[in-house]
Scaffold this motif. Structure first.
Motif, PDB file in Angstrom:
ATOM      1  N   VAL A  68       3.085  -1.324   4.085  1.00  0.00           N
ATOM      2  CA  VAL A  68       2.552   0.006   3.807  1.00  0.00           C
ATOM      3  C   VAL A  68       3.690   1.026   3.773  1.00  0.00           C
ATOM      4  O   VAL A  68       4.528   1.048   4.666  1.00  0.00           O
ATOM      5  CB  VAL A  68       1.547   0.427   4.916  1.00  0.00           C
ATOM      6  N   GLU A 125       0.847  -1.187   0.000  1.00  0.00           N
ATOM      7  CA  GLU A 125       0.000   0.000   0.000  1.00  0.00           C
ATOM      8  C   GLU A 125       0.884   1.239   0.000  1.00  0.00           C
ATOM      9  O   GLU A 125       1.892   1.298   0.697  1.00  0.00           O
ATOM     10  CB  GLU A 125      -0.888   0.018   1.249  1.00  0.00           C
ATOM     11  N   ILE A 147      10.255 -10.911   5.101  1.00  0.00           N
ATOM     12  CA  ILE A 147       8.896 -10.816   4.590  1.00  0.00           C
ATOM     13  C   ILE A 147       8.375 -12.217   4.294  1.00  0.00           C
ATOM     14  O   ILE A 147       9.092 -13.031   3.718  1.00  0.00           O
ATOM     15  CB  ILE A 147       8.876  -9.988   3.278  1.00  0.00           C
ATOM     16  N   GLU A 148       7.125 -12.436   4.688  1.00  0.00           N
ATOM     17  CA  GLU A 148       6.531 -13.754   4.447  1.00  0.00           C
ATOM     18  C   GLU A 148       5.290 -13.646   3.586  1.00  0.00           C
ATOM     19  O   GLU A 148       4.755 -12.563   3.374  1.00  0.00           O
ATOM     20  CB  GLU A 148       6.194 -14.411   5.789  1.00  0.00           C
ATOM     21  N   LYS A 198       1.722 -13.436   2.171  1.00  0.00           N
ATOM     22  CA  LYS A 198       0.505 -12.759   2.619  1.00  0.00           C
ATOM     23  C   LYS A 198       0.768 -11.540   3.517  1.00  0.00           C
ATOM     24  O   LYS A 198      -0.171 -10.988   4.091  1.00  0.00           O
ATOM     25  CB  LYS A 198      -0.457 -13.712   3.366  1.00  0.00           C
ATOM     26  N   ASP A 199       1.996 -11.113   3.635  1.00  0.00           N
ATOM     27  CA  ASP A 199       2.295  -9.922   4.429  1.00  0.00           C
ATOM     28  C   ASP A 199       1.734  -8.673   3.749  1.00  0.00           C
ATOM     29  O   ASP A 199       1.563  -8.628   2.527  1.00  0.00           O
ATOM     30  CB  ASP A 199       3.809  -9.745   4.594  1.00  0.00           C
ATOM     31  N   VAL A 200       1.465  -7.668   4.579  1.00  0.00           N
ATOM     32  CA  VAL A 200       0.981  -6.387   4.063  1.00  0.00           C
ATOM     33  C   VAL A 200       2.023  -5.324   4.403  1.00  0.00           C
ATOM     34  O   VAL A 200       2.376  -5.149   5.568  1.00  0.00           O
ATOM     35  CB  VAL A 200      -0.363  -5.993   4.708  1.00  0.00           C
ATOM     36  N   LEU A 252       5.467   0.347   7.284  1.00  0.00           N
ATOM     37  CA  LEU A 252       4.785  -0.503   8.261  1.00  0.00           C
ATOM     38  C   LEU A 252       4.655  -1.896   7.664  1.00  0.00           C
ATOM     39  O   LEU A 252       4.162  -2.042   6.547  1.00  0.00           O
ATOM     40  CB  LEU A 252       3.376   0.030   8.560  1.00  0.00           C
ATOM     41  N   VAL A 253       5.098  -2.907   8.401  1.00  0.00           N
ATOM     42  CA  VAL A 253       4.959  -4.286   7.950  1.00  0.00           C
ATOM     43  C   VAL A 253       3.943  -4.956   8.855  1.00  0.00           C
ATOM     44  O   VAL A 253       4.177  -5.098  10.054  1.00  0.00           O
ATOM     45  CB  VAL A 253       6.316  -5.034   8.007  1.00  0.00           C
ATOM     46  N   ASN A 254       2.805  -5.318   8.268  1.00  0.00           N
ATOM     47  CA  ASN A 254       1.699  -5.870   9.060  1.00  0.00           C
ATOM     48  C   ASN A 254       1.363  -4.957  10.224  1.00  0.00           C
ATOM     49  O   ASN A 254       1.281  -5.382  11.375  1.00  0.00           O
ATOM     50  CB  ASN A 254       2.036  -7.268   9.578  1.00  0.00           C
ATOM     51  N   ASP A 255       1.160  -3.684   9.891  1.00  0.00           N
ATOM     52  CA  ASP A 255       0.714  -2.715  10.880  1.00  0.00           C
ATOM     53  C   ASP A 255       1.741  -2.417  11.951  1.00  0.00           C
ATOM     54  O   ASP A 255       1.382  -1.988  13.048  1.00  0.00           O
ATOM     55  CB  ASP A 255      -0.551  -3.265  11.578  1.00  0.00           C
ATOM     56  N   CYS A 256       3.010  -2.677  11.649  1.00  0.00           N
ATOM     57  CA  CYS A 256       4.023  -2.483  12.671  1.00  0.00           C
ATOM     58  C   CYS A 256       5.221  -1.741  12.075  1.00  0.00           C
ATOM     59  O   CYS A 256       5.700  -2.093  11.002  1.00  0.00           O
ATOM     60  CB  CYS A 256       4.419  -3.860  13.188  1.00  0.00           C
ATOM     61  N   ASP A 257       5.671  -0.730  12.760  1.00  0.00           N
ATOM     62  CA  ASP A 257       6.820   0.089  12.356  1.00  0.00           C
ATOM     63  C   ASP A 257       8.024  -0.806  12.055  1.00  0.00           C
ATOM     64  O   ASP A 257       8.434  -1.595  12.901  1.00  0.00           O
ATOM     65  CB  ASP A 257       7.129   1.028  13.533  1.00  0.00           C
ATOM     66  N   SER A 311      11.360  -4.185  13.604  1.00  0.00           N
ATOM     67  CA  SER A 311      11.682  -5.517  13.108  1.00  0.00           C
ATOM     68  C   SER A 311      12.996  -5.541  12.340  1.00  0.00           C
ATOM     69  O   SER A 311      13.315  -6.512  11.679  1.00  0.00           O
ATOM     70  CB  SER A 311      10.551  -6.030  12.220  1.00  0.00           C
TER      71      SER A 311
END
Lengths: 99, 363
Positions: A91, A6, A84-85, A87-89, A68-73, A77
């Motif tokens: 942004v 995104e 990255i795995e 189905k990850d999202v 943001l990776v899966n809603d996380c800064d 991480s």
């Protein structure tokens, strides 16, 4: 692997004004895991259609772009080292615009 | 811009939120380097702003307050948070949205749609003022005449006055704007780079213009831009914050852009730098031997001015007479903030011009 990318904060303008991209990314040869570093490079080549300097500076995102990776800064991480795995999202939001 | 609550196994599996020690962290705060979860972030974000408001006595109960709303991220979050805090802590404020239409096709007209939506979403009455009505020129007209350099000078000067006029029309007691910590740090740097001592001495004040018609304050003075951007994107409830985000099409050549790049690079290395620059700015003291401009009023329109004519009148006069360079250009010198006065051409009494580089957004 299937990923959802995104783009916000004006970055969508670099990708044909599409905010959401569902993509299929293949791992580079011989590599077990996909890192953000690999993904950035992939995005720059395959998704960014113009003015890549607004998105990337050197190896990493331009300062002022939040990730943001899966809603996380991604600072939590490991930034570029983040794995990255499927189905990850991911942004990307630019902060560099008027308020 | 919502991301699904997906996998958590690799993120913060071994770490928990610094504040509640229960939930997984989603953000590393630049201000404190703490790793915190979504819920704690909202609490701490909103509470800190409340504290800034209280400790700096920004408001008094019963005041009519206009929020300078552009539809962008800062003003949208400001409108939302301020109306929330007003309710939660009973500030007793009468809040309004004030928008300025500079007449930039493809930018401002779109962002104004966002503010109109905000009016409905937050239930705050909206007033829109346009450059066309106030000055007879839209930014599109101005750019056609002066080209793509120095646009921000015109726009910034006009907008500042427009906000004051709008505030006067709405009969408000105070104006609030969404300037954040990054903006203020950039401004401190800009003023240093230009040797603008007068502005340097004012630009870190959280409230300005108290001796003028409409005081204005900046509740986000200590709030990081990163957090303002993250705030709506993590917000999961139905009143999802909706803001407009594009760079103004005329801004790419603005001088401020350089300060901004620099600040962003600095933030990456040492996030505290932003607050520290502000602190340095707050603690600057001007040498007593430095000559500072005196504040009076503009002869033409009565607005606050340190010259005979205020900047807006000078610029407008230039536009109307087809002399777009009037009021622009360098004539500044002297380490102590003295500026050489430069008198321009024909008609009427000699007017002194305070000139500056393009791309200023003065405070």
């Amino acid at each position: 692997m299937q990923l959802t990318l995104e783009f916000g904060g004006g970055l969508e303008l670099l990708c044909d004004s599409e905010k959401i991209h569902k993509v299929n990314v293949d791992l580079p040869n011989g590599v077990q895991e996909l890192t953000m570093k690999d993904l950035l490079s992939w995005v720059r080549t395959n998704v960014i259609k113009e003015r890549p300097e607004m998105f990337i500076k050197g190896d990493t995102v331009r300062p002022g772009v939040l990730v943001l990776v899966n809603d996380c800064d991604w600072e939590l991480s490991g930034q570029l080292e983040t794995t990255i795995e499927d189905k990850d999202v991911i942004v990307f939001i630019s902060t560099l615009h008027g308020g | 811009m919502e991301a699904s609550e997906g996998k958590s196994k690799k993120q913060g599996a071994s770490r928990l939120c610094c504040l509640c020690n229960q939930r997984r962290p989603v953000l590393k705060r630049p201000k404190t380097l703490q790793q915190i979860c979504k819920e704690c972030f909202y609490e701490v974000f909103e509470e800190e702003i409340h504290q800034v408001i209280v400790k700096n006595h920004l408001f008094k109960s019963g005041e009519r307050v206009a929020i300078g709303a552009s539809g962008g991220k800062d003003s949208t979050v400001l409108a939302y948070v301020l109306s929330e805090l007003n309710r939660r802590h009973s500030y007793g404020l009468d809040l309004f949205l004030l928008s300025i239409d500079e007449g930039i096709t493809g930018y401002r007209d779109d962002s104004l749609e966002t503010v109109k939506r905000n009016e409905l979403q937050y239930g705050l009455p909206l007033q829109i003022l346009s450059y066309k009505d106030l000055y007879g020129w839209t930014m599109d007209d101005i750019v056609k005449m002066i080209g793509l350099k120095n646009n921000c000078t015109f726009c910034g000067v006009f907008r500042r006055q427009a906000l004051d006029r709008g505030a006067a029309l709405l009969k408000v007691d105070k104006l609030v704007t969404g300037h954040n910590a990054d903006d203020i740090a950039e401004t401190v740097l800009l003023n240093i780079l230009r040797g603008d001592i007068a502005r340097l001495s004012r630009c870190t004040s959280i409230t300005t213009g108290e001796d003028g018609p409409i005081p204005r304050c900046k509740p986000f003075k200590y709030t990081y831009e990163k957090e303002i951007v993250i705030y709506p994107s993590l917000l999961n409830h139905f009143l999802k914050l909706d803001y407009f985000s594009t760079e103004c099409i005329y801004s790419p050549n603005a001088y401020r852009g350089f300060a901004r790049e620099f600040i962003k690079d600095l933030e990456r290395l040492r996030p505290r730098a932003i607050l520290d620059i502000i602190k340095s700015g707050e603690d600057f003291r001007i040498a007593t031997t430095t000559k500072m401009p005196e504040q009076g009023t503009c002869e033409r329109c009565g607005y606050i001015s340190s010259q005979k004519w205020c900047k807006a009148c000078v610029l407008l006069d230039g536009l109307n007479r087809g002399l777009p360079k009037m009021g622009i250009g360098r004539a500044r010198g002297g380490v102590n903030g003295d500026h050489q006065k430069e008198t321009k051409k024909p008609a009427s009494a000699a007017r002194s011009l305070e000139s500056k580089q393009c791309g200023s957004l003065d405070f």
